[in-house]
Design a protein around this motif. Structure first.
Motif, mmCIF file in Angstrom:
data_model
loop_
_atom_site.group_PDB
_atom_site.id
_atom_site.type_symbol
_atom_site.label_atom_id
_atom_site.label_comp_id
_atom_site.label_asym_id
_atom_site.label_seq_id
_atom_site.Cartn_x
_atom_site.Cartn_y
_atom_site.Cartn_z
ATOM 1 N N ALA A 54 0.835 -1.205 0.000
ATOM 2 C CA ALA A 54 0.000 0.000 0.000
ATOM 3 C C ALA A 54 0.867 1.252 0.000
ATOM 4 O O ALA A 54 2.003 1.226 0.491
ATOM 5 N N SER A 55 0.321 2.326 -0.539
ATOM 6 C CA SER A 55 1.033 3.598 -0.485
ATOM 7 C C SER A 55 0.788 4.259 0.871
ATOM 8 O O SER A 55 -0.342 4.282 1.364
ATOM 9 N N LEU A 56 1.849 4.773 1.468
ATOM 10 C CA LEU A 56 1.723 5.500 2.734
ATOM 11 C C LEU A 56 1.653 6.998 2.474
ATOM 12 O O LEU A 56 1.721 7.811 3.387
ATOM 13 N N GLY A 57 1.566 7.363 1.207
ATOM 14 C CA GLY A 57 1.449 8.778 0.866
ATOM 15 C C GLY A 57 2.622 9.241 0.038
ATOM 16 O O GLY A 57 3.588 8.496 -0.187
ATOM 17 N N GLY A 58 2.514 10.449 -0.433
ATOM 18 C CA GLY A 58 3.581 11.037 -1.237
ATOM 19 C C GLY A 58 3.401 12.526 -1.287
ATOM 20 O O GLY A 58 2.397 13.058 -0.785
ATOM 21 N N VAL A 59 4.373 13.207 -1.817
ATOM 22 C CA VAL A 59 4.352 14.670 -1.852
ATOM 23 C C VAL A 59 4.916 15.116 -3.194
ATOM 24 O O VAL A 59 5.744 14.426 -3.788
ATOM 25 N N VAL A 60 4.449 16.267 -3.665
ATOM 26 C CA VAL A 60 5.042 16.900 -4.843
ATOM 27 C C VAL A 60 5.783 18.151 -4.377
ATOM 28 O O VAL A 60 5.221 18.967 -3.645
ATOM 29 N N PHE A 61 7.046 18.262 -4.738
ATOM 30 C CA PHE A 61 7.827 19.443 -4.388
ATOM 31 C C PHE A 61 8.213 20.211 -5.649
ATOM 32 O O PHE A 61 8.600 19.602 -6.653
ATOM 33 N N THR A 62 8.114 21.518 -5.599
ATOM 34 C CA THR A 62 8.642 22.365 -6.667
ATOM 35 C C THR A 62 9.786 23.165 -6.066
ATOM 36 O O THR A 62 9.661 23.711 -4.961
ATOM 37 N N PHE A 63 10.912 23.218 -6.766
ATOM 38 C CA PHE A 63 12.103 23.822 -6.157
ATOM 39 C C PHE A 63 13.069 24.306 -7.239
ATOM 40 O O PHE A 63 12.982 23.906 -8.402
ATOM 41 N N ASN A 64 13.984 25.191 -6.843
ATOM 42 C CA ASN A 64 14.988 25.675 -7.789
ATOM 43 C C ASN A 64 16.314 24.937 -7.568
ATOM 44 O O ASN A 64 16.430 24.099 -6.665
ATOM 45 N N ALA A 65 17.288 25.262 -8.385
ATOM 46 C CA ALA A 65 18.554 24.519 -8.371
ATOM 47 C C ALA A 65 19.244 24.580 -7.015
ATOM 48 O O ALA A 65 19.944 23.649 -6.617
ATOM 49 N N ALA A 66 19.047 25.688 -6.273
ATOM 50 C CA ALA A 66 19.724 25.838 -4.987
ATOM 51 C C ALA A 66 19.004 25.078 -3.875
ATOM 52 O O ALA A 66 19.507 25.006 -2.754
ATOM 53 N N GLN A 67 17.821 24.521 -4.188
ATOM 54 C CA GLN A 67 17.020 23.909 -3.126
ATOM 55 C C GLN A 67 16.980 22.384 -3.214
ATOM 56 O O GLN A 67 16.117 21.756 -2.599
ATOM 57 N N VAL A 68 17.904 21.800 -3.971
ATOM 58 C CA VAL A 68 17.877 20.347 -4.144
ATOM 59 C C VAL A 68 18.084 19.643 -2.805
ATOM 60 O O VAL A 68 17.312 18.749 -2.415
ATOM 61 N N ARG A 69 19.108 20.054 -2.077
ATOM 62 C CA ARG A 69 19.401 19.389 -0.802
ATOM 63 C C ARG A 69 18.270 19.598 0.200
ATOM 64 O O ARG A 69 17.885 18.674 0.923
ATOM 65 N N THR A 70 17.758 20.833 0.256
ATOM 66 C CA THR A 70 16.652 21.119 1.172
ATOM 67 C C THR A 70 15.465 20.210 0.866
ATOM 68 O O THR A 70 14.827 19.659 1.775
ATOM 69 N N THR A 71 15.181 20.044 -0.430
ATOM 70 C CA THR A 71 14.070 19.179 -0.842
ATOM 71 C C THR A 71 14.336 17.730 -0.440
ATOM 72 O O THR A 71 13.455 17.041 0.076
ATOM 73 N N ALA A 72 15.562 17.284 -0.655
ATOM 74 C CA ALA A 72 15.928 15.908 -0.279
ATOM 75 C C ALA A 72 15.740 15.695 1.231
ATOM 76 O O ALA A 72 15.253 14.647 1.663
#
Lengths: 180, 425
Positions: free
Chosen positions: B123-141
């Motif tokens: 089963a899926s426990l959920g998911g998220v969609v993130f929109t981000f710029n090149a400087a925010q890759v680590r923050t998103t991760a």
């Protein structure tokens, strides 16, 4: 025993420092300069009159290496703020100087060796500095003349991790106004 | 494997002369009952300037609560739960599987969407969609890792939090702020004089610290958003050991202005100084309980430095530590149940914890020079300073001593760590 020797040695070094002001160059204000080392250039006599003449009459007593007032450091045993007998004449002289020069101000910086908590060591250094202040006041200095502060373990004079190094770092330094 | 690559990548950055020396993290011990997780690469992830999944996977592994499984060799990469071959993952004893996709948007930004899957339940426990710029890759991760951590453990993750610490390089002292994984370090303050005792305000926007730039210890509060700072305590004598109250409006500090090192409360703007108590000995290293009702502190009133507590409203201090002749630097866990501190055993200074209900004490390390413990905001790790090969390094351990990590900066002394709070979402 050993510690006393080292303390005496360190004092001798200090003393030596004071006699050769030409060698001093201010280094970025990082190391706490030994009191002999913080001489402003103005205190240096012109080169021609420099020969080993302890007869300088107008010499500032605080800077005169032959005057006990040029000695500014007290060294301690481990975990102790007891001022040892050997430092009492020096403190007496400074107390007397302060009582006779009411406009003179002094910063007393207590220091510790690096072992243990930084903040607890800061408090131990404060206790050492306040012990020096109390003794100076017994000799006639007034409350407003002396400010005891602590540098804790943050400004070691010697950075090796040896007992002889630690014994140099457990100390109080007295700095007069204009020297800090 | 991935981790080794990351460490090498961190190294290359240093060699390439990156502005900051990065902290390198080495995991030296693992926890028990770890959740086996497979983090698949996101389809299309190579459009990103850096990998998301490498960072998220490392965050999860570092938490000590997960065991990252080999997740390579899957082709094509699934992007939807319906494309997953669950029986294959079941046979590998995988509990959690992460799949997703990434794409470049028309405006130049990026989008990543992912699913966290419960393999046994398919089963899926959920998911998220993130929109981000090149400087925010680590923050998103880090945010992806925290989402997964919370879904799987029921507790908040700390991948998105930050740490503060002091780096001494030659004659230069820097107060640095980095992500909890040691990356993205920024210099908040550089000085030729020592900086000690940084402490985060509860909102994570300010740091209190002690600076020696005026030849004596003075307490400052520094805004990380504006870079502005102000003096909180610069009285005659020494000013040190700032500790934020949970309300973020006042601090406990140690002042010697009335003689001796004594505890005071002071407003964060430096006003309304009031003495907490009067003793003849040293009182220092205050730290508020999470409910703000009590202050733990170090005192030598009994002849040796020990940990005590006192109600903030005043009253009698009570002694907490009795075992050994040197127990200092009390730090209470976020749930208020555990005390981390430093104890001296046969000349070695070691990190210890005490269960405050049972008063049971446990030494967590076998090092010589541990200092400055600091709990992660979820209480699952304790960051502290220690010494390795004559140099200051940071280390972290779980409060049960099972998970262990080391954070080092090449050719510099690192000390005085402080783990920041959760950031508001």
């Amino acid at each position: 025993m050993n510690k006393k020797l080292i303390a005496a040695l360190a004092l001798a070094l200090l003393y030596g420092c004071g006699t050769e002001p030409a060698k001093e160059e201010p280094k970025a204000g990082v190391e706490e300069r030994t009191p002999g080392a913080v001489q402003p250039p103005a205190a240096q006599p012109p080169a021609a009159t420099r020969p080993v003449a302890p007869t300088r009459v107008e010499a500032n007593p605080l800077k005169d290496p032959n005057n006990i007032l040029s000695k500014r450091s007290i060294f301690y045993d481990f975990d102790s703020d007891v001022i040892k007998e050997e430092f009492r004449p020096m403190l007496q002289a400074h107390g007397k100087y302060l009582s006779q020069n009411k406009s003179a101000k002094m910063l007393i910086q207590g220091n510790c060796d690096e072992r243990g908590s930084r903040e607890y060591n800061l408090a131990l250094g404060q206790r050492r500095a306040e012990g020096v202040k109390r003794m100076l006041m017994l000799m006639g200095a007034t409350e407003s003349q002396v400010e005891p502060v602590s540098l804790g373990e943050e400004k070691p004079r010697c950075e090796d991790k040896t007992d002889s190094c630690y014994s140099q770092n457990r100390r109080s330094d007295m700095l007069y106004g204009g020297e800090y | 494997m991935k981790r080794a690559l990351q460490i090498i990548a961190a190294w290359l950055l240093v060699l390439a002369g990156a502005a900051q020396a990065q902290l390198t993290i080495e995991i030296t011990g693992g926890g028990a009952d770890q959740i086996p997780i497979a983090v698949l690469r996101f389809a299309g992830e190579n459009v990103l300037p850096a990998s998301l999944t490498d960072v998220s996977e490392a965050d999860l592994a570092r938490s000590g609560r997960f065991r990252a499984q080999y997740a390579g060799g899957v082709q094509p990469l699934p992007t939807d739960p319906s494309q997953v071959n669950f029986s294959q993952w079941k046979s590998r004893n995988t509990d959690a599987l992460v799949i997703g996709q990434a794409a470049r948007l028309a405006d130049g930004r990026f989008e990543a969407r992912f699913h966290l899957l419960d393999v046994p339940k398919q089963a899926s426990l959920g998911g998220v969609v993130f929109t981000f710029n090149a400087a925010q890759v680590r923050t998103t991760a880090h945010r992806i890792a925290d989402f997964i951590y919370e879904k799987m453990t029921g507790e908040r993750g700390v991948a998105s939090t930050r740490i503060a610490y002091v780096v001494k390089q030659g004659t230069r002292f820097e107060l640095q702020i980095a992500d909890a994984d040691g990356q993205g370090a920024q210099v908040a303050l550089a000085s030729r004089e020592p900086i000690i005792s940084p402490g985060w305000s509860p909102d994570g926007a300010r740091l209190a610290y002690v600076s020696f730039e005026s030849k004596k210890p003075v307490v400052y509060v520094h805004s990380l958003t504006t870079g502005q700072r102000h003096v909180v305590a610069n009285f005659k004598g020494s000013n040190s050991a700032p500790a934020w109250a949970p309300d973020g409006k006042q601090l406990a500090v140690v002042l010697s202005r009335e003689g001796g090192s004594q505890l005071f409360l002071i407003n964060a703007d430096g006003s309304n100084v009031r003495r907490l108590m009067t003793t003849s000995g040293i009182d220092t290293e205050p730290y508020f309980s999470p409910d703000g009702q009590r202050i733990y502190f170090t005192s030598d009133r009994g002849g040796s430095p020990q940990i005590y507590q006192i109600p903030v409203s005043g009253g009698e201090a009570s002694r907490i530590t009795f075992d050994g002749g040197y127990n200092v630097t009390p730090r209470v866990s976020p749930d208020g149940k555990t005390l981390a501190f430093v104890t001296r055993r046969e000349g070695r200074f070691q990190l210890a914890v005490m269960d405050l209900a049972s008063r049971q004490m446990q030494v967590l390390t076998d090092t010589q020079r541990d200092e400055s413990p600091s709990f992660a905001p979820n209480g699952r790790m304790i960051l502290y300073a220690t010494e390795l090969g004559g140099r200051g390094v940071l280390a972290a351990t779980s409060p049960d001593g099972r998970v262990k990590q080391r954070l080092t900066v090449k050719a510099a002394d690192v000390r005085e760590p402080a783990w920041g709070p959760f950031l508001a979402n």
